[in-house]
Scaffold this motif. Structure first.
Motif, PDB file in Angstrom:
ATOM      1  N   MET A   1      33.689   5.266  46.627  1.00  0.00           N
ATOM      2  CA  MET A   1      34.944   4.805  47.231  1.00  0.00           C
ATOM      3  C   MET A   1      35.562   3.616  46.493  1.00  0.00           C
ATOM      4  N   TYR A   2      35.261   3.436  45.211  1.00  0.00           N
ATOM      5  CA  TYR A   2      35.830   2.305  44.470  1.00  0.00           C
ATOM      6  C   TYR A   2      37.346   2.409  44.362  1.00  0.00           C
ATOM      7  N   TRP A   3      37.866   3.608  44.506  1.00  0.00           N
ATOM      8  CA  TRP A   3      39.292   3.885  44.322  1.00  0.00           C
ATOM      9  C   TRP A   3      40.122   3.634  45.587  1.00  0.00           C
ATOM     10  N   VAL A   4      39.454   3.400  46.705  1.00  0.00           N
ATOM     11  CA  VAL A   4      40.160   3.219  47.979  1.00  0.00           C
ATOM     12  C   VAL A   4      40.888   1.878  48.010  1.00  0.00           C
ATOM     13  N   LYS A   5      42.130   1.899  48.477  1.00  0.00           N
ATOM     14  CA  LYS A   5      42.948   0.692  48.605  1.00  0.00           C
ATOM     15  C   LYS A   5      43.433   0.559  50.052  1.00  0.00           C
ATOM     16  N   HIS A   6      44.024  -0.566  50.368  1.00  0.00           N
ATOM     17  CA  HIS A   6      44.730  -0.680  51.634  1.00  0.00           C
ATOM     18  C   HIS A   6      45.907   0.297  51.600  1.00  0.00           C
ATOM     19  N   LYS A   7      46.107   1.026  52.686  1.00  0.00           N
ATOM     20  CA  LYS A   7      47.091   2.111  52.700  1.00  0.00           C
ATOM     21  C   LYS A   7      48.495   1.664  52.287  1.00  0.00           C
ATOM     22  N   GLU A   8      48.830   0.425  52.607  1.00  0.00           N
ATOM     23  CA  GLU A   8      50.176  -0.052  52.308  1.00  0.00           C
ATOM     24  C   GLU A   8      50.384  -0.381  50.829  1.00  0.00           C
ATOM     25  N   THR A   9      49.304  -0.327  50.016  1.00  0.00           N
ATOM     26  CA  THR A   9      49.436  -0.668  48.608  1.00  0.00           C
ATOM     27  C   THR A   9      49.525   0.561  47.696  1.00  0.00           C
ATOM     28  N   TYR A  10      49.362   1.765  48.261  1.00  0.00           N
ATOM     29  CA  TYR A  10      49.494   2.972  47.438  1.00  0.00           C
ATOM     30  C   TYR A  10      50.960   3.202  47.078  1.00  0.00           C
ATOM     31  N   ASN A  11      51.185   3.710  45.878  1.00  0.00           N
ATOM     32  CA  ASN A  11      52.540   4.069  45.463  1.00  0.00           C
ATOM     33  C   ASN A  11      52.703   5.576  45.568  1.00  0.00           C
ATOM     34  N   ASN A  12      52.883   6.058  46.797  1.00  0.00           N
ATOM     35  CA  ASN A  12      52.990   7.507  47.020  1.00  0.00           C
ATOM     36  C   ASN A  12      54.385   8.001  46.654  1.00  0.00           C
TER      37      ASN A  12
END
Length: 234
Positions: A223-234
């Protein structure tokens, strides 16, 4: 690239895999029964901190329920928000709550002061109530908070038999039962034991690429790739 075959050949291979999946489902059912038959440990009625003041552990059981699921979330004193991995778990659990709350109670507990913890929960838009364990000993009892000396000296024991070296806070789930006025701890799980409740992992595991958890150095990091949801650039 995988071998390219006809639809008929695919179905034959899929049937072989289906048998393995059925075997796994049976094993999972057996483990569920074993989990439900674990012995209970009586625990004291810890006093936690809620936004409206002190709250006893017994008060976390909603009316009409006698089982309580506690998410031990990693957020310590001085933190502005919970860790990204715990936040990811809560993002997923949040959607399931309307379906499970009629049958059990659910609470999130961290070491952080209640003011900052409650603020973080509101900012994340989670439909949960947070509580601070503070100096009650609750987090320490269930092996998810340690002091700096324990960590530095290698004496922070996490998940029953492994040493924790990633700071003073750790994640986990604890389940409690209230019966005849007493509270019992019936189950706890930590680390990879938390994965079965994650639809995110289940979705990724159905793809060819899977979780793809090798970092830039080629090392596996869960899970090293997991970020806070608000920081993803979807």
């Amino acid at each position: 690239m995988a071998k390219i075959v006809s639809k008929e050949e695919y179905v034959q291979e899929r049937l072989k895999l289906l048998e393995k999946e059925k075997e796994l489902a049976k094993q999972q059912n057996e483990i569920t029964k074993m989990r439900q038959q674990m012995p209970w440990v009586e625990v004291k009625n810890y006093e936690l901190s809620g936004e409206e003041g002190p709250v006893k552990l017994s008060q976390l059981f909603r009316e009409g329920t006698d089982e309580l699921f506690v998410f031990h979330m990693m957020m310590g004193e001085g933190w502005e928000k919970p860790c990204s991995l715990c936040s990811c778990w809560m993002d997923q659990l949040n959607g399931a709550l309307p379906h499970v709350l009629p049958r059990m109670s659910f609470a999130v507990v961290s070491k952080a002061p209640i003011e900052s913890f409650a603020k973080a929960i509101r900012e994340k838009k989670w439909n949960v109530t947070g509580y601070s364990s503070g100096d009650s000993g609750f987090n320490e009892e269930f092996g998810v908070s340690f002091d700096k000396d324990q960590v530095e000296q290698g004496n922070a024991i996490y998940n029953y038999n492994r040493k924790w070296s990633y700071g003073t806070e750790a994640p986990g789930f604890s389940v409690f039962k209230k019966k005849d006025g007493k509270i019992y701890n019936t189950y706890n799980t930590y680390a990879a034991g938390m994965v079965p409740v994650s639809p995110m992992h289940a979705l990724l595991d159905m793809t060819v690429t899977g979780r793809n958890e090798l970092d830039q150095d080629g090392k596996k990091r869960n899970m090293y790739w997991v970020k806070h949801k608000e920081t993803y650039n979807n």
